[in-house]
Design an enzyme around this catalytic site. Structure first.
Site, PDB file in Angstrom:
ATOM      1  N   GLY A  32      -7.341 -10.160  16.197  1.00 56.88           N
ATOM      2  CA  GLY A  32      -6.348 -10.872  16.851  1.00 56.88           C
ATOM      3  C   GLY A  32      -7.036 -11.489  18.234  1.00 56.88           C
ATOM      4  O   GLY A  32      -7.674 -10.807  18.820  1.00 56.88           O
ATOM      5  N   ASN A  54      -0.745   5.214  19.076  1.00 57.80           N
ATOM      6  CA  ASN A  54      -0.617   3.789  18.767  1.00 57.80           C
ATOM      7  C   ASN A  54       0.030   3.789  17.193  1.00 57.80           C
ATOM      8  O   ASN A  54      -0.764   3.883  16.416  1.00 57.80           O
ATOM      9  CB  ASN A  54      -1.849   2.953  18.512  1.00 57.80           C
ATOM     10  CG  ASN A  54      -1.745   1.432  18.504  1.00 57.80           C
ATOM     11  OD1 ASN A  54      -0.620   0.992  18.096  1.00 57.80           O
ATOM     12  ND2 ASN A  54      -2.750   0.817  18.641  1.00 57.80           N
ATOM     13  N   HIS A 111      -9.681 -12.650  25.205  1.00 61.79           N
ATOM     14  CA  HIS A 111      -9.659 -11.504  24.401  1.00 61.79           C
ATOM     15  C   HIS A 111      -9.896 -11.817  23.056  1.00 61.79           C
ATOM     16  O   HIS A 111      -8.906 -12.383  22.225  1.00 61.79           O
ATOM     17  CB  HIS A 111      -8.311 -10.742  24.624  1.00 61.79           C
ATOM     18  CG  HIS A 111      -8.325  -9.355  23.654  1.00 61.79           C
ATOM     19  ND1 HIS A 111      -8.231  -8.335  24.126  1.00 61.79           N
ATOM     20  CD2 HIS A 111      -7.950  -9.649  22.515  1.00 61.79           C
ATOM     21  CE1 HIS A 111      -7.929  -7.355  23.181  1.00 61.79           C
ATOM     22  NE2 HIS A 111      -7.809  -8.103  22.105  1.00 61.79           N
ATOM     23  N   ARG A 150       1.871   2.904  22.692  1.00 62.51           N
ATOM     24  CA  ARG A 150       1.750   1.438  22.689  1.00 62.51           C
ATOM     25  C   ARG A 150       2.936   0.746  22.105  1.00 62.51           C
ATOM     26  O   ARG A 150       3.060   1.196  20.925  1.00 62.51           O
ATOM     27  CB  ARG A 150       0.252   0.884  22.266  1.00 62.51           C
ATOM     28  CG  ARG A 150       0.364  -0.623  21.922  1.00 62.51           C
ATOM     29  CD  ARG A 150      -0.749  -0.660  21.088  1.00 62.51           C
ATOM     30  NE  ARG A 150      -0.877  -2.204  21.385  1.00 62.51           N
ATOM     31  CZ  ARG A 150      -1.463  -2.865  20.199  1.00 62.51           C
ATOM     32  NH1 ARG A 150      -2.472  -2.601  19.160  1.00 62.51           N
ATOM     33  NH2 ARG A 150      -1.571  -4.413  20.279  1.00 62.51           N
ATOM     34  N   ARG A 152      -5.280 -15.035  11.311  1.00 67.27           N
ATOM     35  CA  ARG A 152      -4.022 -15.906  11.819  1.00 67.27           C
ATOM     36  C   ARG A 152      -4.400 -17.330  12.208  1.00 67.27           C
ATOM     37  O   ARG A 152      -5.482 -17.838  12.757  1.00 67.27           O
ATOM     38  CB  ARG A 152      -3.552 -15.117  12.763  1.00 67.27           C
ATOM     39  CG  ARG A 152      -2.763 -13.964  12.440  1.00 67.27           C
ATOM     40  CD  ARG A 152      -2.247 -12.961  13.926  1.00 67.27           C
ATOM     41  NE  ARG A 152      -2.651 -11.809  13.888  1.00 67.27           N
ATOM     42  CZ  ARG A 152      -2.567 -11.220  14.836  1.00 67.27           C
ATOM     43  NH1 ARG A 152      -2.187 -11.467  15.823  1.00 67.27           N
ATOM     44  NH2 ARG A 152      -3.243  -9.853  14.734  1.00 67.27           N
ATOM     45  N   PHE A 164     -16.561 -11.975  11.981  1.00 64.45           N
ATOM     46  CA  PHE A 164     -17.363 -13.005  12.570  1.00 64.45           C
ATOM     47  C   PHE A 164     -18.982 -12.667  11.935  1.00 64.45           C
ATOM     48  O   PHE A 164     -19.896 -13.612  12.204  1.00 64.45           O
ATOM     49  CB  PHE A 164     -17.452 -12.958  13.988  1.00 64.45           C
ATOM     50  CG  PHE A 164     -16.237 -14.082  14.485  1.00 64.45           C
ATOM     51  CD1 PHE A 164     -16.656 -15.621  14.509  1.00 64.45           C
ATOM     52  CD2 PHE A 164     -15.174 -14.123  14.471  1.00 64.45           C
ATOM     53  CE1 PHE A 164     -15.854 -16.566  14.604  1.00 64.45           C
ATOM     54  CE2 PHE A 164     -13.847 -14.628  14.677  1.00 64.45           C
ATOM     55  CZ  PHE A 164     -14.282 -16.268  14.725  1.00 64.45           C
ATOM     56  N   GLY A 176     -10.694 -10.841  19.788  1.00 60.82           N
ATOM     57  CA  GLY A 176     -10.889  -9.768  18.473  1.00 60.82           C
ATOM     58  C   GLY A 176     -10.471 -10.389  17.180  1.00 60.82           C
ATOM     59  O   GLY A 176     -10.585 -11.465  16.998  1.00 60.82           O
ATOM     60  N   HIS A 178      -1.469  -8.645  23.874  1.00 60.14           N
ATOM     61  CA  HIS A 178      -2.620  -8.116  24.583  1.00 60.14           C
ATOM     62  C   HIS A 178      -2.552  -7.829  25.972  1.00 60.14           C
ATOM     63  O   HIS A 178      -3.428  -7.847  26.722  1.00 60.14           O
ATOM     64  CB  HIS A 178      -3.813  -9.152  24.294  1.00 60.14           C
ATOM     65  CG  HIS A 178      -4.079  -9.035  22.796  1.00 60.14           C
ATOM     66  ND1 HIS A 178      -4.505 -10.336  22.184  1.00 60.14           N
ATOM     67  CD2 HIS A 178      -4.275  -8.375  21.890  1.00 60.14           C
ATOM     68  CE1 HIS A 178      -4.727 -10.269  21.122  1.00 60.14           C
ATOM     69  NE2 HIS A 178      -4.623  -8.863  20.744  1.00 60.14           N
ATOM     70  N   GLY A 182     -15.610 -11.153  21.685  1.00 59.78           N
ATOM     71  CA  GLY A 182     -16.128 -11.598  22.864  1.00 59.78           C
ATOM     72  C   GLY A 182     -17.148 -10.488  23.340  1.00 59.78           C
ATOM     73  O   GLY A 182     -17.861 -10.827  24.189  1.00 59.78           O
ATOM     74  N   GLU A 183     -16.819  -9.291  23.079  1.00 62.52           N
ATOM     75  CA  GLU A 183     -17.863  -8.297  23.680  1.00 62.52           C
ATOM     76  C   GLU A 183     -19.448  -8.436  22.930  1.00 62.52           C
ATOM     77  O   GLU A 183     -20.227  -8.087  23.823  1.00 62.52           O
ATOM     78  CB  GLU A 183     -17.196  -6.902  23.432  1.00 62.52           C
ATOM     79  CG  GLU A 183     -16.209  -6.638  24.552  1.00 62.52           C
ATOM     80  CD  GLU A 183     -15.250  -5.375  24.081  1.00 62.52           C
ATOM     81  OE1 GLU A 183     -15.927  -4.430  23.548  1.00 62.52           O
ATOM     82  OE2 GLU A 183     -14.346  -5.422  24.610  1.00 62.52           O
ATOM     83  N   GLY A 236     -13.542  -7.387  20.147  1.00 58.88           N
ATOM     84  CA  GLY A 236     -14.656  -7.354  19.127  1.00 58.88           C
ATOM     85  C   GLY A 236     -15.608  -8.690  19.323  1.00 58.88           C
ATOM     86  O   GLY A 236     -16.658  -8.215  19.406  1.00 58.88           O
ATOM     87  N   GLU A 279      -7.962  -0.420  25.922  1.00 59.22           N
ATOM     88  CA  GLU A 279      -6.482  -0.348  25.962  1.00 59.22           C
ATOM     89  C   GLU A 279      -5.930   1.127  26.019  1.00 59.22           C
ATOM     90  O   GLU A 279      -4.929   1.360  26.716  1.00 59.22           O
ATOM     91  CB  GLU A 279      -5.878  -1.342  24.688  1.00 59.22           C
ATOM     92  CG  GLU A 279      -6.108  -2.697  24.781  1.00 59.22           C
ATOM     93  CD  GLU A 279      -5.810  -3.408  23.435  1.00 59.22           C
ATOM     94  OE1 GLU A 279      -6.553  -3.324  22.755  1.00 59.22           O
ATOM     95  OE2 GLU A 279      -4.638  -4.196  23.571  1.00 59.22           O
TER      96      GLU A 279
HETATM   97  P1  ADP Z   1      -8.710  -6.168  16.541  1.00 55.15           P
HETATM   98  O1  ADP Z   1      -8.432  -4.883  17.847  1.00 55.15           O
HETATM   99  O2  ADP Z   1      -7.745  -7.483  16.946  1.00 55.15           O
HETATM  100  O3  ADP Z   1      -8.641  -5.482  15.270  1.00 55.15           O
HETATM  101  P2  ADP Z   1     -11.541  -5.842  17.625  1.00 55.15           P
HETATM  102  O4  ADP Z   1     -11.290  -6.173  19.031  1.00 55.15           O
HETATM  103  O5  ADP Z   1     -11.945  -4.535  17.196  1.00 55.15           O
HETATM  104  O6  ADP Z   1     -10.107  -6.396  16.747  1.00 55.15           O
HETATM  105  O7  ADP Z   1     -12.592  -7.092  16.913  1.00 55.15           O
HETATM  106  C1  ADP Z   1     -12.900  -6.914  15.582  1.00 55.15           C
HETATM  107  C2  ADP Z   1     -13.597  -8.197  15.029  1.00 55.15           C
HETATM  108  O8  ADP Z   1     -14.921  -8.313  16.146  1.00 55.15           O
HETATM  109  C3  ADP Z   1     -14.159  -7.960  14.030  1.00 55.15           C
HETATM  110  O9  ADP Z   1     -13.417  -8.581  12.840  1.00 55.15           O
HETATM  111  C4  ADP Z   1     -15.439  -8.886  13.768  1.00 55.15           C
HETATM  112  O10 ADP Z   1     -15.088 -10.251  13.764  1.00 55.15           O
HETATM  113  C5  ADP Z   1     -15.727  -8.914  15.579  1.00 55.15           C
HETATM  114  N1  ADP Z   1     -17.058  -8.468  15.656  1.00 55.15           N
HETATM  115  C6  ADP Z   1     -17.487  -7.117  15.932  1.00 55.15           C
HETATM  116  N2  ADP Z   1     -18.626  -6.799  16.068  1.00 55.15           N
HETATM  117  C7  ADP Z   1     -19.172  -7.873  16.302  1.00 55.15           C
HETATM  118  C8  ADP Z   1     -20.646  -8.476  16.231  1.00 55.15           C
HETATM  119  N3  ADP Z   1     -21.608  -7.544  16.754  1.00 55.15           N
HETATM  120  N4  ADP Z   1     -21.007  -9.746  16.135  1.00 55.15           N
HETATM  121  C9  ADP Z   1     -19.872 -10.553  15.854  1.00 55.15           C
HETATM  122  N5  ADP Z   1     -18.569 -10.157  15.774  1.00 55.15           N
HETATM  123  C10 ADP Z   1     -18.201  -8.967  15.953  1.00 55.15           C
END
Ligand code: ADP
Length: 398
Positions: A212, A7, A208, A91, A241, A284, A210, A180, A333-334, A331, A385
């Site tokens: 983004g 990537n 999704h 990617r 964003r 977050f 994260g 995505h 969502g999970e 990030g 991914e």
């Molecule tokens: P990207 O791939 O778009 O850079 P990710 O899917 O890795 O992003 O998500 C990163 C974001 O997930 C972080 O900026 C944060 O806001 C959020 N995140 C990660 N862990 C946690 C958590 N335990 N609780 C809340 N938010 C989280």
């Protein structure tokens, strides 16, 4: 046999070596500051120590060379030589209207990706540099490109046309593309599996969320609508964003602050979203801490974020005339269990019932988080991914 997943960004290159049988990651890492003084490679074999080495990487060519040396290092490497790598999966951010699926690289494919550069000027040129470096250094290994946009090529015209003079679509292909796609495809397939339902009969919405973020309506295994647009700036509120805004805001701010369009767009990409609204952070974890500490701006940023997610979910239920499952991934969502009751609350009229205990448990792991009585399933599916890219790559070179 192994698949190397790459990537490439303009100054960075993330990589994972994945074993195609077990689908396990054998090693992963990142080259940073490519083309900048002080370039560095971080490499970690699975189960081993993380190694950080300063290596001069004036271009991506040297970065790929460093990756090869790390993977084949006698002591810390995970393979003997690169002939064990069956293929490289890249990617690529934007495939325009040319690519609706992963594709084996040849000169014509590179030319078409180059033609899409104007749609993703920060990403596509870097992706091409990475592909060319692999072709140079591993001339016998096939390269496959997997596009962020490809999964959404099934959207109907009514979903992707912008209501601007038609010539901009006809002549310049200005339209919604969505991003995505690899994640939305991977996650929606997995939802069908865990629900034990045929993928082509399932209506699902994937959130999704994260740094983004994008939301996608998947009807019968096909993306039928998605929140990102021509670029990944559109849709829901994100870390930095803005997501969707009234386009006239750009003119008003440019005039008021004496900024160029480029400067305003940069502000919308990098200084907006929950970071801009809260004046706290794009992360977050920091936002929730600030809310606990009584920070009103963090709370209002958070409420606006949730509302925007719900707006898209509601719209996509209408677009598909129903929904079987709503899934959280990436990030936020999970991991952010506290977000889910807030979204579920808005969907009570549909008979959506969150199982709060199951939701609390499903942090960073897969799970169905709705009650057995819920009319719509709620799920958490960690996205992957890189694995999705490895699978698509292998399917083409098998
Ligand atoms: P990207 O791939 O778009 O850079 P990710 O899917 O890795 O992003 O998500 C990163 C974001 O997930 C972080 O900026 C944060 O806001 C959020 N995140 C990660 N862990 C946690 C958590 N335990 N609780 C809340 N938010 C989280």
């Amino acid at each position: 046999m192994e698949v190397l997943v790459i990537n490439c960004g303009s100054s960075s290159l993330k990589f994972q070596l994945i074993d195609s049988d077990s689908e396990k990651v054998l090693a992963k890492g990142i080259c940073e500051r490519i083309g900048i003084k002080g370039s560095v490679i971080t490499y970690q074999p699975t189960g081993g120590e993380k190694e950080v080495s300063n290596i001069d990487m004036p271009t991506h060519h040297e970065a790929i060379d460093a990756v090869i040396k790390a993977l084949t290092n006698k002591e810390t490497g995970v393979i003997n030589d690169m002939s064990e790598v069956k293929a490289v999966g890249h990617r690529v951010v934007h495939g325009g209207e040319y690519f609706s699926k992963a594709t084996l690289v040849d000169d014509d494919v590179i030319k078409k990706i180059e033609e899409c550069n104007y749609l993703a000027p920060l990403h596509n040129p870097a992706n091409i540099i990475g592909i060319k470096a692999c072709m140079n250094l591993m001339p016998d290994t096939p390269n496959v490109v997997v596009f962020d946009t490809a999964f959404h090529q099934t959207m109907p015209e009514s979903a992707y046309l912008y209501a601007i003079p038609r010539k901009y679509y006809d002549e310049n292909k200005i339209r919604r593309y969505g991003f995505h796609g690899t994640s939305h495809s991977f996650v929606s397939k997995r939802v069908a599996e865990i629900m034990n339902k045929p993928y082509d009969e399932l209506k699902t919405i994937v959130c999704h969320l994260g740094n983004g973020a994008s939301i996608c309506a998947v009807d019968g295994g096909k993306s039928v609508d998605t929140s990102m647009g021509l670029t990944p700036l559109a849709g829901v509120i994100m870390g930095t964003r803005s997501g969707d805004i009234d386009p006239s805001i750009i003119e008003v701010i440019a005039k008021q602050d004496g900024l160029s369009i480029d400067q305003v767009i940069n502000m919308l990409n990098k200084e907006s979203g929950v970071a801009g609204l809260s004046e706290v952070s794009s992360d977050f974890r920091d936002i929730t801490q600030a809310i606990e500490d009584g920070n009103a701006k963090a709370k209002s940023a958070f409420d606006a974020y949730i509302r925007q997610v719900v707006r898209f979910v509601g719209a996509y239920i209408a677009v598909m005339n129903g929904v079987d499952a709503i899934t959280f991934t990436a990030g936020v969502g999970e991991n952010a269990a506290w977000l889910r009751p807030m979204v579920a609350k808005y969907l009570g009229y549909l008979g959506v019932e969150l199982d709060e205990a199951a939701s609390e448990k499903a942090c960073g792991v897969e799970g169905i988080i709705s009650t057995p009585e819920s009319k719509v399933k709620l799920c958490v599916i960690p996205t992957n991914e890189e694995l999705a890219i490895a699978r698509e790559t292998l399917a083409l070179v098998k």
